[in-house]
Motif scaffolding. Sequence first.
Motif, PDB file in Angstrom:
ATOM      1  N   CYS A 172      30.265  12.293  17.866  1.00 33.29           N
ATOM      2  CA  CYS A 172      29.360  11.148  17.939  1.00 33.29           C
ATOM      3  C   CYS A 172      29.622  10.157  16.809  1.00 33.29           C
ATOM      4  N   SER A 204      25.401   7.131  25.385  1.00 34.05           N
ATOM      5  CA  SER A 204      24.527   6.641  24.331  1.00 34.05           C
ATOM      6  C   SER A 204      23.117   7.197  24.462  1.00 34.05           C
ATOM      7  N   TYR A 216      23.942   4.649  18.692  1.00 32.74           N
ATOM      8  CA  TYR A 216      24.380   6.037  18.536  1.00 32.74           C
ATOM      9  C   TYR A 216      25.095   6.436  19.825  1.00 32.74           C
ATOM     10  N   TYR A 217      26.383   6.739  19.717  1.00 34.18           N
ATOM     11  CA  TYR A 217      27.209   7.019  20.891  1.00 34.18           C
ATOM     12  C   TYR A 217      28.004   8.298  20.685  1.00 34.18           C
ATOM     13  N   CYS A 218      28.173   9.036  21.770  1.00 27.62           N
ATOM     14  CA  CYS A 218      28.941  10.284  21.727  1.00 27.62           C
ATOM     15  C   CYS A 218      30.030  10.260  22.795  1.00 27.62           C
TER      16      CYS A 218
END
Length: 152
Positions: free
Chosen positions: A69, A103, A108-110
């Motif tokens: 992430c 997201s 915040y992104y994975c």
Amino acid sequence: MNRRSVVLSLLLQKLEIPPSVFSTPGALIDSGTVVSRLPPKAYAALRSAFVAEMSQYPTAAGFLILDTCFDFTGFETVTLPRVSFTFSGGVVVDLEPTGILYSPTTSYYCLAFAGNDDDGKAAIFGSAQQQTLEVVYDGVGGRVGFAPNGCN
């Protein structure tokens, strides 16, 4: 997807994943599974190459089964590496950004992939990767086709 080869690519680089990783256990297309699941060897290769390409962005804690992430707070633009699958017969499926990153919250992104717990388990091509594709099933011919610009 059948038991023939599946190849993952990042940018224009073919990842070093033995064909048997996908051909032995097979692969499934499942719209009920959100993020794609990959055998550990395939996921490790994808994750490693992806993290290297995204090294200019701060990492963040994992989210549920997603362990790769990033926190994009303060970034106006983010450049993602290209991720694609190459299926037997030479069919290449390029993923859109929504098929590459998931997201859970703003900024915040994975990586929208997770590893299976065993190389013997089938890979699953999940709905996050399918959402911008038109997926065509030829049950009689035993084939699956992909076209861009499906549902968004």
